[in-house]
Write an enzyme that holds these catalytic residues in place. Structure first.
Site, PDB file in Angstrom:
ATOM      1  N   HIS A 163     -18.447 -14.816  18.854  1.00  0.00           N
ATOM      2  CA  HIS A 163     -19.443 -15.247  20.284  1.00  0.00           C
ATOM      3  C   HIS A 163     -20.068 -16.531  20.076  1.00  0.00           C
ATOM      4  O   HIS A 163     -20.380 -17.722  21.188  1.00  0.00           O
ATOM      5  CB  HIS A 163     -19.593 -13.916  20.565  1.00  0.00           C
ATOM      6  CG  HIS A 163     -20.442 -14.415  22.189  1.00  0.00           C
ATOM      7  ND1 HIS A 163     -19.626 -14.193  22.974  1.00  0.00           N
ATOM      8  CD2 HIS A 163     -21.037 -14.286  22.799  1.00  0.00           C
ATOM      9  CE1 HIS A 163     -20.621 -13.789  24.260  1.00  0.00           C
ATOM     10  NE2 HIS A 163     -22.143 -14.665  23.577  1.00  0.00           N
ATOM     11  N   ASP A 212     -29.082  -1.346  45.430  1.00  0.00           N
ATOM     12  CA  ASP A 212     -29.210  -2.319  46.805  1.00  0.00           C
ATOM     13  C   ASP A 212     -29.056  -4.037  46.276  1.00  0.00           C
ATOM     14  O   ASP A 212     -29.322  -4.916  46.954  1.00  0.00           O
ATOM     15  CB  ASP A 212     -29.780  -2.162  48.072  1.00  0.00           C
ATOM     16  CG  ASP A 212     -30.697  -2.660  47.669  1.00  0.00           C
ATOM     17  OD1 ASP A 212     -31.317  -2.380  46.289  1.00  0.00           O
ATOM     18  OD2 ASP A 212     -31.981  -2.734  48.391  1.00  0.00           O
ATOM     19  N   SER A 236     -22.230 -17.871  27.271  1.00  0.00           N
ATOM     20  CA  SER A 236     -22.675 -16.605  27.500  1.00  0.00           C
ATOM     21  C   SER A 236     -22.545 -16.359  28.483  1.00  0.00           C
ATOM     22  O   SER A 236     -21.914 -16.766  29.449  1.00  0.00           O
ATOM     23  CB  SER A 236     -23.392 -15.984  25.778  1.00  0.00           C
ATOM     24  OG  SER A 236     -23.135 -14.612  26.213  1.00  0.00           O
TER      25      SER A 236
END
Length: 438
Positions: A416, A363, A155
């Site tokens: 998953h 940023d 993952s």
């Protein structure tokens, strides 16, 4: 930048059910741009089969856990995918910075910082770029500059490995990714538009399997909206937090865990029908947001490169009105972080201002180098799950096409958490694919 060579301590050998383990603790820079500045401790556990421990030429593999914000596995024996890896490798289980025993990020530890801005500034150093720098410092310390290792990641751990391939491909001899091929070319909103659709599909499948739960889920939500129901921790249980139980839908057995949780939701109390204490207690234990706060407050930043995420999942949610429909089917959500969570989880409440600062931060530095990935020479093999609720196969396939020497195995046989269900089979095939790629 020359990789940092870390002072470190190694424990005496620990033996457990055919394994030999050594604990390593490394002193590493909080900020690699300021290597003489504050340090953090990073923990990793070296694991080997007892009969192979003396083999100094055994190849190394480093494992990156999913999350973000979760520790590496704690072992009880040589079963599962780890047992398969140990047949041929020495394994290093890395507690990524801020997790497990690595300078832990918890509400208590963040409370030692003077204010929300200081907390946010500190947490900016806990993303994949610095996790990779930690791994490279550890490789140089344990193996030496000239010896490579393989990387494996589940993952979010796979996201970290794509950053590793971008920043320090010279450290890797091969890469295995399970369920974590990131959307390196896409904006965060693109990711959530697909995952919301996948969530709706999972809800449809859940109610098809358990039709009576459709009425029950709506009844529970209505009760929460009309009554002040308190969790054992003393915070109100909202219908929004109840929705987040759908996080389980992306894993094998997730439908069953929520079905059985709800079937005992109501009892007859002194004032009539009310939600039972055991139901409320289980709901409170059902997430790791409070015990692993990185999973909440840094979650969206794992996609951010040069832009503010601004609660992207919450903004995209408005494009799916059925998720908040007052009538009709109750929709469980998935891996979508929302600002309301900083009110709904009592241990996260003191971090609300910090989370807002991080959501507005514009940023963020780069996590991937698309040019470097396009000239990649490191063999990469990955398994991606066709119905994955967290990491969309559409973007995983796109990323795999962008990176040379990348083989992707796509299947709907598992969810998953495939390596937790059938780890030896999955890792066995991936290791064979990697061997064939060389």
């Amino acid at each position: 930048m020359i990789p940092f060579i870390s002072p470190h301590e190694t424990s005496a050998a620990q033996k457990l059910n055919g394994l030999v383990m050594h604990d390593h603790r490394f002193q590493l820079p909080l900020d690699y741009q300021q290597p003489e500045g504050p340090m953090i401790e990073v923990f990793a556990r070296e694991v080997c089969l007892r009969d192979k421990d003396a083999d100094k030429n055994l190849p190394w593999m480093i494992f990156f856990q999913g999350g973000p914000g979760f520790a590496s596995p704690r072992l009880h024996g040589k079963s599962g995918w780890i047992g398969e890896v140990l047949k041929s490798h020495r394994l290093l289980l890395l507690d990524q910075r801020g997790t497990g025993l690595s300078s832990r990020i918890l509400p208590q530890t963040l409370a030692t910082l003077p204010d929300a801005q200081a907390q946010a500034d500190y947490l900016t150093h806990f993303r994949a770029d610095n996790i990779v720098r930690d791994a490279e410092a550890i490789r140089h310390t344990l193996l030496g500059a000239d010896k490579k290792w393989k990387g494996a990641g589940q993952s979010y751990g796979g996201f970290c490995l794509l950053s590793y391939l971008s920043m320090h491909p010279e450290g890797l001899s091969g890469v295995i990714i399970t369920g974590g091929v990131a959307c390196v070319k896409r904006h965060i909103e693109d990711n959530y538009r697909i995952t919301y659709q996948r969530v709706l599909e999972k809800n449809e499948a859940f109610y098809r399997r358990y039709p009576a739960d459709e009425e029950l889920a709506r009844k529970i939500a209505k009760h929460l909206d009309e009554h002040e129901v308190m969790l054992p921790s003393g915070v109100r249980l909202t219908s929004r937090r109840f929705q987040q139980l759908g996080m389980a839908f992306g894993a094998s057995g997730g439908f069953e865990s929520i079905h059985y949780l709800m079937e005992g939701a109501f009892v007859e109390g002194a004032s009539g029908e009310e939600l039972s204490y055991d139901f409320l207690s289980q709901v409170e234990r059902h997430s790791g947001y409070e015990t692993n706060p990185i999973f909440c407050i840094l979650h969206e930043s794992i996609y951010a490169e040069g832009y503010a995420t601004q609660w992207a999942a919450e903004r995209v949610r408005a494009e799916f009105p059925e998720v908040d429909a007052a009538e009709g089917r109750f929709i469980f959500t998935g891996e979508m972080i929302a600002p309301s969570m900083l009110d709904d989880y009592i241990a996260l409440q003191p971090l609300k201002e910090c989370a807002e600062i991080l959501a507005q931060k514009s940023d963020w530095g780069p996590l991937y180098d698309l040019e470097q990935l396009a000239r990649n020479e490191v063999p990469v093999v990955a398994i991606s799950y066709y119905d994955d609720m967290y990491v969309p196969i559409e973007w995983s396939a796109e990323t795999a096409k962008h990176i040379p020497h990348f083989q992707i195995w796509v299947t709907n046989e598992w969810e998953h958490n495939g390596i937790g269900v059938d780890g030896p089979r999955i890792f066995g095939r991936l290791l064979e694919m990697l061997a064939d790629a060389k």
